[in-house]
Design a protein around this motif. Structure first.
Motif, PDB file in Angstrom:
ATOM      1  N   GLY A 110      83.700 -19.210-123.938  1.00 42.92           N
ATOM      2  CA  GLY A 110      82.819 -19.575-122.841  1.00 42.92           C
ATOM      3  C   GLY A 110      83.107 -18.783-121.582  1.00 42.92           C
ATOM      4  O   GLY A 110      82.179 -18.367-120.865  1.00 42.92           O
ATOM      5  N   VAL A 111      84.385 -18.530-121.304  1.00 48.22           N
ATOM      6  CA  VAL A 111      84.770 -17.721-120.140  1.00 48.22           C
ATOM      7  C   VAL A 111      84.256 -16.291-120.299  1.00 48.22           C
ATOM      8  O   VAL A 111      83.836 -15.653-119.319  1.00 48.22           O
ATOM      9  CB  VAL A 111      86.297 -17.735-119.952  1.00 48.22           C
ATOM     10  N   ALA A 112      84.275 -15.776-121.535  1.00 46.11           N
ATOM     11  CA  ALA A 112      83.743 -14.431-121.772  1.00 46.11           C
ATOM     12  C   ALA A 112      82.257 -14.371-121.445  1.00 46.11           C
ATOM     13  O   ALA A 112      81.777 -13.391-120.855  1.00 46.11           O
ATOM     14  CB  ALA A 112      83.972 -14.036-123.236  1.00 46.11           C
ATOM     15  N   GLY A 113      81.516 -15.423-121.797  1.00 44.96           N
ATOM     16  CA  GLY A 113      80.097 -15.473-121.449  1.00 44.96           C
ATOM     17  C   GLY A 113      79.892 -15.527-119.944  1.00 44.96           C
ATOM     18  O   GLY A 113      79.004 -14.854-119.401  1.00 44.96           O
ATOM     19  N   PHE A 114      80.722 -16.302-119.261  1.00 43.56           N
ATOM     20  CA  PHE A 114      80.651 -16.376-117.800  1.00 43.56           C
ATOM     21  C   PHE A 114      80.942 -15.013-117.171  1.00 43.56           C
ATOM     22  O   PHE A 114      80.228 -14.562-116.269  1.00 43.56           O
ATOM     23  CB  PHE A 114      81.645 -17.418-117.296  1.00 43.56           C
ATOM     24  N   ALA A 115      81.993 -14.340-117.653  1.00 42.27           N
ATOM     25  CA  ALA A 115      82.366 -13.031-117.097  1.00 42.27           C
ATOM     26  C   ALA A 115      81.265 -12.003-117.337  1.00 42.27           C
ATOM     27  O   ALA A 115      80.968 -11.182-116.454  1.00 42.27           O
ATOM     28  CB  ALA A 115      83.681 -12.561-117.726  1.00 42.27           C
ATOM     29  N   ALA A 116      80.636 -12.036-118.512  1.00 36.87           N
ATOM     30  CA  ALA A 116      79.562 -11.084-118.808  1.00 36.87           C
ATOM     31  C   ALA A 116      78.351 -11.330-117.906  1.00 36.87           C
ATOM     32  O   ALA A 116      77.717 -10.384-117.430  1.00 36.87           O
ATOM     33  CB  ALA A 116      79.156 -11.199-120.279  1.00 36.87           C
ATOM     34  N   THR A 117      78.040 -12.597-117.649  1.00 39.66           N
ATOM     35  CA  THR A 117      76.932 -12.920-116.744  1.00 39.66           C
ATOM     36  C   THR A 117      77.214 -12.396-115.340  1.00 39.66           C
ATOM     37  O   THR A 117      76.330 -11.812-114.693  1.00 39.66           O
ATOM     38  CB  THR A 117      76.709 -14.442-116.702  1.00 39.66           C
ATOM     39  N   ALA A 118      78.442 -12.615-114.866  1.00 41.90           N
ATOM     40  CA  ALA A 118      78.819 -12.139-113.531  1.00 41.90           C
ATOM     41  C   ALA A 118      78.779 -10.621-113.457  1.00 41.90           C
ATOM     42  O   ALA A 118      78.301 -10.040-112.466  1.00 41.90           O
ATOM     43  CB  ALA A 118      80.215 -12.653-113.179  1.00 41.90           C
ATOM     44  N   LEU A 119      79.251  -9.947-114.503  1.00 41.68           N
ATOM     45  CA  LEU A 119      79.231  -8.485-114.537  1.00 41.68           C
ATOM     46  C   LEU A 119      77.797  -7.964-114.502  1.00 41.68           C
ATOM     47  O   LEU A 119      77.487  -7.005-113.784  1.00 41.68           O
ATOM     48  CB  LEU A 119      79.941  -7.995-115.804  1.00 41.68           C
ATOM     49  N   GLY A 120      76.928  -8.591-115.266  1.00 42.21           N
ATOM     50  CA  GLY A 120      75.537  -8.151-115.290  1.00 42.21           C
ATOM     51  C   GLY A 120      74.836  -8.359-113.963  1.00 42.21           C
ATOM     52  O   GLY A 120      73.927  -7.592-113.609  1.00 42.21           O
ATOM     53  N   ALA A 121      75.246  -9.382-113.206  1.00 45.72           N
ATOM     54  CA  ALA A 121      74.595  -9.681-111.930  1.00 45.72           C
ATOM     55  C   ALA A 121      74.981  -8.701-110.822  1.00 45.72           C
ATOM     56  O   ALA A 121      74.230  -8.526-109.862  1.00 45.72           O
ATOM     57  CB  ALA A 121      74.927 -11.107-111.490  1.00 45.72           C
ATOM     58  N   LEU A 122      76.120  -8.056-110.935  1.00 43.34           N
ATOM     59  CA  LEU A 122      76.635  -7.203-109.853  1.00 43.34           C
ATOM     60  C   LEU A 122      75.681  -6.094-109.407  1.00 43.34           C
ATOM     61  O   LEU A 122      75.552  -5.838-108.209  1.00 43.34           O
ATOM     62  CB  LEU A 122      77.980  -6.593-110.263  1.00 43.34           C
ATOM     63  N   PRO A 123      74.990  -5.378-110.312  1.00 41.18           N
ATOM     64  CA  PRO A 123      74.085  -4.309-109.851  1.00 41.18           C
ATOM     65  C   PRO A 123      72.982  -4.784-108.908  1.00 41.18           C
ATOM     66  O   PRO A 123      72.400  -3.976-108.186  1.00 41.18           O
ATOM     67  CB  PRO A 123      73.492  -3.764-111.164  1.00 41.18           C
ATOM     68  N   ALA A 124      72.713  -6.095-108.893  1.00 38.72           N
ATOM     69  CA  ALA A 124      71.677  -6.612-107.988  1.00 38.72           C
ATOM     70  C   ALA A 124      72.072  -6.448-106.524  1.00 38.72           C
ATOM     71  O   ALA A 124      71.216  -6.565-105.636  1.00 38.72           O
ATOM     72  CB  ALA A 124      71.403  -8.084-108.290  1.00 38.72           C
ATOM     73  N   LEU A 125      73.357  -6.150-106.267  1.00 39.74           N
ATOM     74  CA  LEU A 125      73.791  -5.939-104.896  1.00 39.74           C
ATOM     75  C   LEU A 125      73.131  -4.706-104.275  1.00 39.74           C
ATOM     76  O   LEU A 125      72.884  -4.666-103.067  1.00 39.74           O
ATOM     77  CB  LEU A 125      75.317  -5.787-104.838  1.00 39.74           C
ATOM     78  N   PHE A 126      72.862  -3.689-105.104  1.00 38.80           N
ATOM     79  CA  PHE A 126      72.304  -2.448-104.552  1.00 38.80           C
ATOM     80  C   PHE A 126      70.951  -2.065-105.144  1.00 38.80           C
ATOM     81  O   PHE A 126      70.288  -1.167-104.637  1.00 38.80           O
ATOM     82  CB  PHE A 126      73.284  -1.287-104.745  1.00 38.80           C
ATOM     83  N   LEU A 127      70.521  -2.739-106.194  1.00 38.40           N
ATOM     84  CA  LEU A 127      69.203  -2.454-106.761  1.00 38.40           C
ATOM     85  C   LEU A 127      68.126  -3.156-105.937  1.00 38.40           C
ATOM     86  O   LEU A 127      68.240  -4.342-105.635  1.00 38.40           O
ATOM     87  CB  LEU A 127      69.122  -2.936-108.210  1.00 38.40           C
TER      88      LEU A 127
END
Length: 310
Positions: free
Chosen positions: A64-81
């Motif tokens: 479950g933590v791996a799923g959480f980490a992957a979601t957070a990683l995927g969200a990061l590009p939204a900072l500059f896109l």
């Protein structure tokens, strides 16, 4: 002339009562599914308390933590896109849908059929056990969909009391409904401590969580959140996966039949989300073909992962 008093908004209890009156069969189905979930959880308490599920708890929570980490990683590009095209977004969601469908088939239903046959000594009865779990998963998600206020990016608000909740929170609740069955699937897949079942499923869900996290963050930006807050909210939405994983372990760690039932329940919940939410979302903008190609690609990737890691 002002009214002497204004009409007070209905309480949540009254709101849910009205929704139950308007959708009696869905309300009854949700009650049945919740009762079954409670019974499965109660049946697993003794095993967890005795320490017999320690390995499953550890593996499921890490999944479950791996799923959480992957979601957070995927969200990061939204900072500059500034944005992504609807065609790209629909293709990414199609990829996620394909992986979820394949994961439901190869990592949940097939192991459930094998476990059901082994436990009952009968192929038809084992299959019916998994079917019962599938039905419970659909009833659970259908009921939650009707009684939880939420909204998807290209759809209107829905669910009981949706008019009383801000648009941002409606998105958050929609994400929670989407991530809960994924977390449950991870937990159920590790309930017997079997890496051959849990590892390919967790890997697939983590991979599809990356584009999903980006899509969620971009939707929250479009709803009015700043980039930083959108990324944070999208990342935090991934917390539903470790929470769902612990719930999934509890569902499938009790009586012997709880395992195939739990696998079927998680599969039913995931298939419901794909059919009811994800696929319609990818077809709203006229991008059915790239979305379908994405779905087939995701299905193929998951099939290879299950063969390689299973």
């Amino acid at each position: 002339m002002e009214l002497a008093h204004q009409e007070q908004p209905l309480s949540w209890r009254a709101t849910w009562a009205i929704q139950a009156h308007e959708h009696p069969y869905a309300a009854l189905g949700l009650a049945v599914a919740l009762a079954a979930v409670v019974l499965l959880l109660v049946s697993s308490i003794w095993r967890v308390a005795a320490g017999e599920a320690d390995a499953a708890l550890r593996l499921g929570f890490l999944g479950g933590v791996a799923g959480f980490a992957a979601t957070a990683l995927g969200a990061l590009p939204a900072l500059f896109l500034r944005g992504i095209s609807s065609r790209t977004e629909d293709t990414m969601l199609g990829l996620a849908a394909g992986m979820m469908l394949a994961a439901s088939s190869f990592s949940l239903i097939l192991p459930g059929l094998a476990a059901g046959e082994q436990i009952t000594g009968s192929t038809p009865i084992g299959a019916l056990t998994v079917v019962a779990g599938l039905g419970l998963g659909v009833l659970l998600m259908l009921g939650l969909d009707l009684f939880t206020p939420h909204e998807h990016e290209h759809g209107g608000p829905c669910g009981a009391g949706c008019g009383r909740v801000s648009r941002v929170w409606l998105f958050v609740f929609a994400i929670a409904l989407h991530n809960l069955p994924e977390g449950m699937a991870i937990g159920v897949s590790f309930a017997q401590g079997d890496l051959n079942v849990g590892l390919p499923l967790t890997t697939a869900i983590a991979i599809q969580d990356i584009p999903e996290g980006l899509a969620v963050a971009m939707a929250l930006k479009a709803a009015g959140l700043t980039p930083a807050r959108a990324v944070m909210a999208a990342a935090l939405s991934g917390l539903m996966e470790p929470i769902g994983a612990l719930l999934g372990i509890g569902l499938a760690s009790g009586l012997a039949l709880a395992y195939p039932i739990g696998l079927g329940l998680a599969a039913g919940a995931m298939i419901f989300v794909v059919s009811h939410e994800v696929i319609p979302e990818t077809h709203r903008n006229g991008h059915q073909t790239p979305a379908t190609i994405g779905l087939m690609s995701g299905f193929a990737v998951m099939m290879v992962l299950d063969t390689t890691l299973g």
